[in-house]
Design a protein around this motif. Sequence first.
Motif, PDB file in Angstrom:
ATOM      1  N   ILE A   1     -51.777 -27.491 -40.947  1.00 14.90           N
ATOM      2  CA  ILE A   1     -51.447 -27.603 -42.377  1.00 14.90           C
ATOM      3  C   ILE A   1     -52.473 -26.845 -43.217  1.00 14.90           C
ATOM      4  O   ILE A   1     -52.126 -26.152 -44.182  1.00 14.90           O
ATOM      5  N   LEU A   2     -53.736 -26.940 -42.828  1.00 14.71           N
ATOM      6  CA  LEU A   2     -54.805 -26.271 -43.576  1.00 14.71           C
ATOM      7  C   LEU A   2     -54.876 -24.771 -43.277  1.00 14.71           C
ATOM      8  O   LEU A   2     -55.656 -24.056 -43.926  1.00 14.71           O
ATOM      9  N   GLY A   3     -54.107 -24.307 -42.298  1.00 16.37           N
ATOM     10  CA  GLY A   3     -54.116 -22.883 -41.972  1.00 16.37           C
ATOM     11  C   GLY A   3     -55.306 -22.454 -41.137  1.00 16.37           C
ATOM     12  O   GLY A   3     -55.659 -21.267 -41.115  1.00 16.37           O
ATOM     13  N   ARG A   4     -55.918 -23.383 -40.421  1.00 17.73           N
ATOM     14  CA  ARG A   4     -57.096 -23.039 -39.631  1.00 17.73           C
ATOM     15  C   ARG A   4     -56.750 -22.229 -38.383  1.00 17.73           C
ATOM     16  O   ARG A   4     -57.620 -21.622 -37.776  1.00 17.73           O
ATOM     17  N   PHE A   5     -55.493 -22.263 -37.963  1.00 18.70           N
ATOM     18  CA  PHE A   5     -55.018 -21.427 -36.872  1.00 18.70           C
ATOM     19  C   PHE A   5     -53.522 -21.200 -37.081  1.00 18.70           C
ATOM     20  O   PHE A   5     -52.858 -22.003 -37.753  1.00 18.70           O
ATOM     21  N   PRO A   6     -52.958 -20.139 -36.548  1.00 14.28           N
ATOM     22  CA  PRO A   6     -51.520 -19.908 -36.699  1.00 14.28           C
ATOM     23  C   PRO A   6     -50.738 -20.837 -35.781  1.00 14.28           C
ATOM     24  O   PRO A   6     -50.946 -20.855 -34.558  1.00 14.28           O
ATOM     25  N   ALA A   7     -49.868 -21.647 -36.356  1.00 12.91           N
ATOM     26  CA  ALA A   7     -49.061 -22.579 -35.566  1.00 12.91           C
ATOM     27  C   ALA A   7     -47.884 -21.819 -34.960  1.00 12.91           C
ATOM     28  O   ALA A   7     -46.990 -21.375 -35.672  1.00 12.91           O
ATOM     29  N   LYS A   8     -47.881 -21.679 -33.641  1.00 11.35           N
ATOM     30  CA  LYS A   8     -46.877 -20.856 -32.970  1.00 11.35           C
ATOM     31  C   LYS A   8     -45.890 -21.664 -32.132  1.00 11.35           C
ATOM     32  O   LYS A   8     -45.048 -21.103 -31.438  1.00 11.35           O
ATOM     33  N   GLY A   9     -45.991 -22.979 -32.183  1.00 13.31           N
ATOM     34  CA  GLY A   9     -45.042 -23.796 -31.437  1.00 13.31           C
ATOM     35  C   GLY A   9     -43.649 -23.697 -32.027  1.00 13.31           C
ATOM     36  O   GLY A   9     -43.469 -23.456 -33.225  1.00 13.31           O
ATOM     37  N   THR A  10     -42.644 -23.869 -31.179  1.00 10.99           N
ATOM     38  CA  THR A  10     -41.252 -23.872 -31.630  1.00 10.99           C
ATOM     39  C   THR A  10     -40.584 -25.155 -31.170  1.00 10.99           C
ATOM     40  O   THR A  10     -40.799 -25.599 -30.028  1.00 10.99           O
ATOM     41  N   ILE A  11     -39.789 -25.757 -32.031  1.00 12.40           N
ATOM     42  CA  ILE A  11     -39.069 -26.971 -31.657  1.00 12.40           C
ATOM     43  C   ILE A  11     -38.139 -26.629 -30.490  1.00 12.40           C
ATOM     44  O   ILE A  11     -37.317 -25.720 -30.599  1.00 12.40           O
ATOM     45  N   PRO A  12     -38.253 -27.325 -29.351  1.00 16.28           N
ATOM     46  CA  PRO A  12     -37.539 -26.907 -28.137  1.00 16.28           C
ATOM     47  C   PRO A  12     -36.087 -27.361 -28.059  1.00 16.28           C
ATOM     48  O   PRO A  12     -35.569 -27.636 -26.981  1.00 16.28           O
ATOM     49  N   PHE A  13     -35.449 -27.445 -29.203  1.00 17.66           N
ATOM     50  CA  PHE A  13     -34.005 -27.673 -29.276  1.00 17.66           C
ATOM     51  C   PHE A  13     -33.575 -27.266 -30.680  1.00 17.66           C
ATOM     52  O   PHE A  13     -34.377 -27.324 -31.618  1.00 17.66           O
ATOM     53  N   PRO A  14     -32.331 -26.821 -30.852  1.00 24.51           N
ATOM     54  CA  PRO A  14     -31.897 -26.395 -32.194  1.00 24.51           C
ATOM     55  C   PRO A  14     -31.688 -27.594 -33.110  1.00 24.51           C
ATOM     56  O   PRO A  14     -30.904 -28.483 -32.806  1.00 24.51           O
ATOM     57  N   LEU A  15     -32.392 -27.602 -34.244  1.00 28.92           N
ATOM     58  CA  LEU A  15     -32.289 -28.738 -35.158  1.00 28.92           C
ATOM     59  C   LEU A  15     -30.886 -28.907 -35.715  1.00 28.92           C
ATOM     60  O   LEU A  15     -30.443 -30.017 -35.980  1.00 28.92           O
ATOM     61  N   HIS A  16     -30.172 -27.824 -35.934  1.00 33.40           N
ATOM     62  CA  HIS A  16     -28.903 -27.910 -36.642  1.00 33.40           C
ATOM     63  C   HIS A  16     -27.699 -27.937 -35.710  1.00 33.40           C
ATOM     64  O   HIS A  16     -26.582 -27.764 -36.142  1.00 33.40           O
ATOM     65  N   GLU A  17     -27.931 -28.169 -34.413  1.00 34.39           N
ATOM     66  CA  GLU A  17     -26.833 -28.316 -33.469  1.00 34.39           C
ATOM     67  C   GLU A  17     -26.977 -29.675 -32.797  1.00 34.39           C
ATOM     68  O   GLU A  17     -27.878 -29.877 -31.991  1.00 34.39           O
ATOM     69  N   PRO A  18     -26.099 -30.640 -33.116  1.00 32.05           N
ATOM     70  CA  PRO A  18     -26.284 -32.002 -32.645  1.00 32.05           C
ATOM     71  C   PRO A  18     -26.070 -32.182 -31.154  1.00 32.05           C
ATOM     72  O   PRO A  18     -26.490 -33.158 -30.590  1.00 32.05           O
ATOM     73  N   ARG A  19     -25.382 -31.225 -30.480  1.00 33.87           N
ATOM     74  CA  ARG A  19     -25.167 -31.381 -29.057  1.00 33.87           C
ATOM     75  C   ARG A  19     -25.565 -30.106 -28.334  1.00 33.87           C
ATOM     76  O   ARG A  19     -25.691 -29.035 -28.921  1.00 33.87           O
ATOM     77  N   TRP A  20     -25.725 -30.235 -27.032  1.00 34.32           N
ATOM     78  CA  TRP A  20     -26.204 -29.133 -26.203  1.00 34.32           C
ATOM     79  C   TRP A  20     -25.185 -28.010 -26.129  1.00 34.32           C
ATOM     80  O   TRP A  20     -23.985 -28.234 -26.025  1.00 34.32           O
ATOM     81  N   THR A  21     -25.667 -26.786 -26.201  1.00 32.05           N
ATOM     82  CA  THR A  21     -24.851 -25.617 -25.903  1.00 32.05           C
ATOM     83  C   THR A  21     -25.607 -24.778 -24.894  1.00 32.05           C
ATOM     84  O   THR A  21     -26.839 -24.770 -24.875  1.00 32.05           O
ATOM     85  N   ASP A  22     -24.884 -24.084 -24.052  1.00 30.65           N
ATOM     86  CA  ASP A  22     -25.505 -23.317 -22.980  1.00 30.65           C
ATOM     87  C   ASP A  22     -26.243 -22.118 -23.569  1.00 30.65           C
ATOM     88  O   ASP A  22     -25.615 -21.184 -24.080  1.00 30.65           O
ATOM     89  N   PRO A  23     -27.594 -22.117 -23.532  1.00 28.07           N
ATOM     90  CA  PRO A  23     -28.330 -21.004 -24.133  1.00 28.07           C
ATOM     91  C   PRO A  23     -28.198 -19.716 -23.338  1.00 28.07           C
ATOM     92  O   PRO A  23     -28.581 -18.662 -23.794  1.00 28.07           O
ATOM     93  N   HIS A  24     -27.657 -19.802 -22.130  1.00 23.68           N
ATOM     94  CA  HIS A  24     -27.523 -18.627 -21.275  1.00 23.68           C
ATOM     95  C   HIS A  24     -26.088 -18.124 -21.221  1.00 23.68           C
ATOM     96  O   HIS A  24     -25.746 -17.311 -20.381  1.00 23.68           O
TER      97      HIS A  24
END
Length: 560
Positions: free
Chosen positions: A536-559
């Motif tokens: 939050i303070l910007g002391r390092f670049p936050a590079k994590g990604t949420i490991p599922f799509p927030l706006h898709e309520p169910r699983w879809t085949d990413p491949h």
Amino acid sequence: MIPRRFLVIPVLLCLAGTLFGLDFNSPGTPEELSRALVDEMTDEEALAQTFMLGWVGATPSPLIMDWIRDRNIGGVKIFGWNTDNTLQLAETVGNLQEKALEGRLGIPLFVATDQEGGWIRHVKGATSETPGNMAIGASGYPMDAYYSGYYIGRELALLGINMNFAPTVDLYTNRDSTLIGSRAFGDDPVKAGILGAAFVKGHRDAGVIATAKHYPGHGDTDLDSHGVLPKIDASFDVLWNRELVPYRMLSKEGIPAIMSGHLAFPMTPSGSTPASLSSWFLKDILRDKIGFTGLVITDDLMMNGATMSAGSLSRAAKEALLAGNDIVMLSKTPNMNDVIWRYLAASMETDAVFRECVRDAARRILKAKLEFLRGGTAVAYIPDLDKVRTGIPDPEGSAFFLDLAARSVTLVESPGDDSVFPLLPEDAGSVLLAGQFREFFSAGKAAFPDALSYWYSPSQGTAEMLRYARQADTIIFCLSDEAGLRVLQNLRSLGKRVVVFSVLSPVYLDTVPWIDGAVAVYSYAAESFIAGFSAILGRFPAKGTIPFPLHEPRWTDPHG
């Protein structure tokens, strides 16, 4: 025809057993010696190897000691109620193993627990609190999975715990699941398999047996098999290309054990039978189609998901062994002559098929013990208390878990607005920290020293919190569950800058598009709160990604 030279060693082992006293430390390969030991066993000794029992309390009950001394059971399970005092737990494990090694054949115990990392940490006391699986999924690095498995395994090994019911490779398919949530690596089956395999390798290098769970997959239900039998409407084709992918990958990598879950899949040939009691799931699919050759262990048979289907605990245990499980796990210690033991022992006398199943299971159990519990890299039977004192929490692990927490932090910007991050104290104005975790407030006060703190309670009204919020320019709200989400919604009408500090699963962020921004961490370990506020303070670049799509309520085949 088998060449005659390959028949010599088993014959010599049997002769050695007669002349010199065959036991667990006799010479021979795991395959040869396990067969010879089972041949030496009575039916009841073979049956006892399939039992893994828990007990209530910090110290072992006389009853669990009786099961070890008089029956030579195969394993014990360490639960959270056994583990507040780390040194006492190490002494307990040593006492249990000493009693087991006094048995006729000198066979050590599997000593198992649930130390997944993150939210599920049955061995408490001084052990590390870690960022957990979803943090690993957010970082995306197999290295993070490997070292999580390695450092968690090193701590368990110091305590004499040689088997861990991890990694969890359930997929975050159903966003309403509160049982799985941040225990999952994410919703991508291939990534779960890759990260799970790396975690297993870390455990192996620490000397601990990894156990993937909950086969065939607990992620597509919002029900908990502790209380009911979840029924998951997924076809076999869907399961094969989704939930079963991690198990297919891990089997090829030589995963030593898999836990079967109390889950029904009505659209498959298993019908309403729990997978844990289904020979179709355990033999036809797991053994024959996938090719898994390790141990299969039931989830706790005292869960309603198993007993409601079978009608009784004793019948559930027999059905589990007939279906293809090698070990039946019971979270409490039954009486020595409880109906479950009498029923199974009697069944071995009258049911030849069941007797053969039990003896086959005992052979696989002994083979695994001979492979993993002997040799220089094996977990010591009797823990060294001095090493426990200096090695738990693992000093190297502590530094790694802080790094992992930082790599996994995810910043979520409000769509269409200027970025609120980095948010510095001089820009934030007066700050209110609203949350429920002590570590949230300590890390928050370190970042914003002049902030006010408010510990909200969903069971009480929000009037007092709103009074504090009206005086603030910026509200940093810690959100971890639905109850907190309902409290958070009350802040919308104030027109203040609201930043959400999401803990565990960030799934709730999808329902609050009006906030100014959010930071997501994936456990309530102190390291996660420190990393989140640093981002939050910007002391390092936050590079994590949420490991599922927030706006898709169910699983879809990413491949595709």
